[in-house]
Design an enzyme around this catalytic site. Sequence first.
Site, PDB file in Angstrom:
ATOM      1  N   ASP A  10       0.858  -1.173   0.000  1.00  0.00           N
ATOM      2  CA  ASP A  10       0.000   0.000   0.000  1.00  0.00           C
ATOM      3  C   ASP A  10       0.905   1.237   0.000  1.00  0.00           C
ATOM      4  O   ASP A  10       2.067   1.149   0.407  1.00  0.00           O
ATOM      5  CB  ASP A  10      -0.882  -0.045   1.256  1.00  0.00           C
ATOM      6  CG  ASP A  10      -1.615   1.253   1.471  1.00  0.00           C
ATOM      7  OD1 ASP A  10      -2.278   1.720   0.531  1.00  0.00           O
ATOM      8  OD2 ASP A  10      -1.503   1.812   2.592  1.00  0.00           O
ATOM      9  N   ASP A  12      -0.070   5.193   0.807  1.00  0.00           N
ATOM     10  CA  ASP A  12      -0.283   6.164   1.894  1.00  0.00           C
ATOM     11  C   ASP A  12      -0.512   5.458   3.232  1.00  0.00           C
ATOM     12  O   ASP A  12      -1.387   4.602   3.357  1.00  0.00           O
ATOM     13  CB  ASP A  12      -1.479   7.068   1.563  1.00  0.00           C
ATOM     14  CG  ASP A  12      -1.287   7.816   0.249  1.00  0.00           C
ATOM     15  OD1 ASP A  12      -0.125   8.096  -0.123  1.00  0.00           O
ATOM     16  OD2 ASP A  12      -2.291   8.115  -0.425  1.00  0.00           O
TER      17      ASP A  12
HETATM   18 MG   LIG Z   1      -3.001   3.229   3.320  1.00  0.00          MG
END
Ligand SMILES: [Mg+2]
Length: 211
Positions: A10, A12
């Site tokens: 992932d 952010d």
């Molecule tokens: Mg995230």
Amino acid sequence: MKKKRVVFLDRDGTLNRDVGYPGDWSQIHIYPFAFEAVRKIRKAGLAAVVITNQSGIGRGFFSEEDLLRVHREFGAAFARRRVRLDGFFHCPHFSPGLSAAGESDCPCRKPNPALGLRAAAELGLDLQGAYMVGDKAADVLFGLNVGALPILVLTGYGRRSLRDLETSGVRPAHVAQDLGAAADWIAARERQALPKADHHSQGSGGGHAPV
Ligand SMILES: [Mg+2]
Ligand SMILES: [Zn+2]
């Protein structure tokens, strides 16, 4: 040729601080441990591929061009430290019916698996024995949906996600303090799985290709 296995990452809250819809490189703050973490993942022989929901595009906060520019800078920041990210795959869509849990009818938005399948097809990856590292329930569910071992990190929304997951009864394979700890866990697991015959190649030095 044997296909490479993969760690899906992932973006952010996992690789960089989650500041909410960053559309410009100046808003991206990569966690200092992220570079070494990706280096370890690649040194373990796994590809590192970013899978990111970027509904800021669909919401009109920034353009797809803006995002591609951010990802070029992102890759360059890693390359300056001689670490390679193998690819970036994003869902640009926003469905007005999007729930807080991230459920969506868009097939490419995590937790749906389409981006992982696309990355595997485009980069020639083996999804058997894949990992997914992220800070949200949608990341853990994406991991399960794509057949990867899901690891929750406690950076970003991780602590809140841990509570949500406990309530929903979905369990990540592992909970790590951050991506650095997740990479250590993956590397240790990979070493254990290594056939004995390969042990001689461990730590034998040689030409240091960028990993
Ligand atoms: Mg995230
Ligand atoms: Zn999408």
